[in-house]
Design a protein around this motif. Structure first.
Motif, PDB file in Angstrom:
ATOM      1  N   UNK A  11      36.789  56.589  16.771  1.00 37.46           N
ATOM      2  CA  UNK A  11      37.198  56.092  15.454  1.00 37.46           C
ATOM      3  C   UNK A  11      38.123  54.882  15.581  1.00 37.46           C
ATOM      4  N   UNK A  12      39.048  54.940  16.531  1.00 35.37           N
ATOM      5  CA  UNK A  12      39.969  53.812  16.706  1.00 35.37           C
ATOM      6  C   UNK A  12      39.214  52.565  17.168  1.00 35.37           C
ATOM      7  N   UNK A  13      38.275  52.744  18.064  1.00 36.80           N
ATOM      8  CA  UNK A  13      37.484  51.592  18.510  1.00 36.80           C
ATOM      9  C   UNK A  13      36.609  51.052  17.390  1.00 36.80           C
ATOM     10  N   UNK A  14      36.143  51.928  16.517  1.00 34.67           N
ATOM     11  CA  UNK A  14      35.372  51.452  15.361  1.00 34.67           C
ATOM     12  C   UNK A  14      36.235  50.572  14.469  1.00 34.67           C
ATOM     13  N   UNK A  15      37.527  50.911  14.355  1.00 33.98           N
ATOM     14  CA  UNK A  15      38.438  50.075  13.562  1.00 33.98           C
ATOM     15  C   UNK A  15      38.582  48.691  14.193  1.00 33.98           C
ATOM     16  N   UNK A  16      38.668  48.645  15.503  1.00 36.86           N
ATOM     17  CA  UNK A  16      38.753  47.356  16.191  1.00 36.86           C
ATOM     18  C   UNK A  16      37.469  46.549  15.972  1.00 36.86           C
ATOM     19  N   UNK A  17      36.342  47.245  16.043  1.00 38.50           N
ATOM     20  CA  UNK A  17      35.067  46.542  15.866  1.00 38.50           C
ATOM     21  C   UNK A  17      34.939  45.989  14.449  1.00 38.50           C
ATOM     22  N   UNK A  18      35.341  46.773  13.459  1.00 39.41           N
ATOM     23  CA  UNK A  18      35.264  46.306  12.065  1.00 39.41           C
ATOM     24  C   UNK A  18      36.150  45.089  11.819  1.00 39.41           C
ATOM     25  N   UNK A  19      37.230  44.989  12.600  1.00 36.20           N
ATOM     26  CA  UNK A  19      38.123  43.835  12.479  1.00 36.20           C
ATOM     27  C   UNK A  19      37.698  42.682  13.393  1.00 36.20           C
TER      28      UNK A  19
END
Length: 247
Positions: A11-19
């Protein structure tokens, strides 16, 4: 693939990817001296996932067998792990090779000899980075390290301003105070996520994994394998070499 326990990290890496951002990871493994089955396993799993590894090599006891083993491994960087990894602190104190227990000139001479020895043995993969044994070094030595050929220092914990560049390990996968095997995976994932959250806010350093291949149990090996599965080919993070990070 890793399961539910890994979801906080995904989930945290998904946040980085979305940004449209990418987090930096790096791996330091300590105490290498010679070729072993454990070293072969470390090299196999890191090359399989294209993860660079900084191998902290103990200069005094090492020699050409390790240099020959690493000659065919393009993803390995060699750093200087003290001189002999010998404790000079008296009984009752924390273990220390690079402390105030001996004359400074003797300590610096050993480090200089160690740097020269590893640079000669591993010329194509050597980095002039000092990794103090037990992650401890007397602060009075730091201003003298550049003069004997070191350009960076790597201990454990949050890097602090000092007289030279620091590239620290920040997550130790071993449970040194408990069973001396691999730590609980959920606790490790929580630490990594917390560091990524700081980095996302611009307050953190690269996530530096610390391993010790010679003492890994299956808990430690499994953690590394699954961490690499989650991260190594994820465009939200990059496993970086020492050379890249220090550049």
């Amino acid at each position: 693939m890793p399961g539910e326990i890994w979801q906080p990290l995904t989930r945290e890496l998904a946040r980085w990817r979305q940004a449209s951002r990418s987090a930096d990871f790096w791996l330091r493994d300590d105490d290498a001296i010679e070729p072993t089955a454990a070293l072969d396993r470390l090299l196999a799993t890191t090359v399989a996932h294209a993860v660079p590894v900084a191998l902290a090599v103990i200069p005094a006891p090492t020699g050409t067998p390790l240099a020959e083993r690493l000659a065919r491994e393009n993803h390995v960087t060699v750093a200087v792990h003290g001189w002999s990894h010998e404790n000079h602190a008296p009984q009752g104190e924390k273990k220390h090779e690079l402390g105030r227990h001996r004359p400074r000139d003797i300590v610096l001479a050993e480090l200089s000899q160690g740097r020269a020895r590893l640079q000669r043995l591993h010329a194509g993969r050597f980095a002039p980075m000092l990794v103090p044994p037990w992650n401890r070094i007397d602060a009075d030595l730091l201003p003298h390290l550049a003069g004997i050929g070191f350009s960076a220092l790597s201990v454990f914990g949050v890097p602090r301003p000092g007289p030279m560049r620091m590239l620290n390990s920040t997550v130790d996968i071993m449970d040194w105070r408990g069973n001396r095997g691999g730590r609980d995976h959920a606790a490790l994932i929580s630490e990594i996520v917390a560091q990524l959250e700081l980095a996302f806010r611009g307050e953190g350093a690269p996530v530096g994994l610390l391993s010790h291949h010679l003492v890994h149990d299956e808990v430690a090996w499994t953690f590394l394998d699954r961490l690499f599965e989650v991260t190594a080919r994820n465009d939200a993070c990059r496993w970086r070499s020492v050379g890249e990070l220090l550049a």
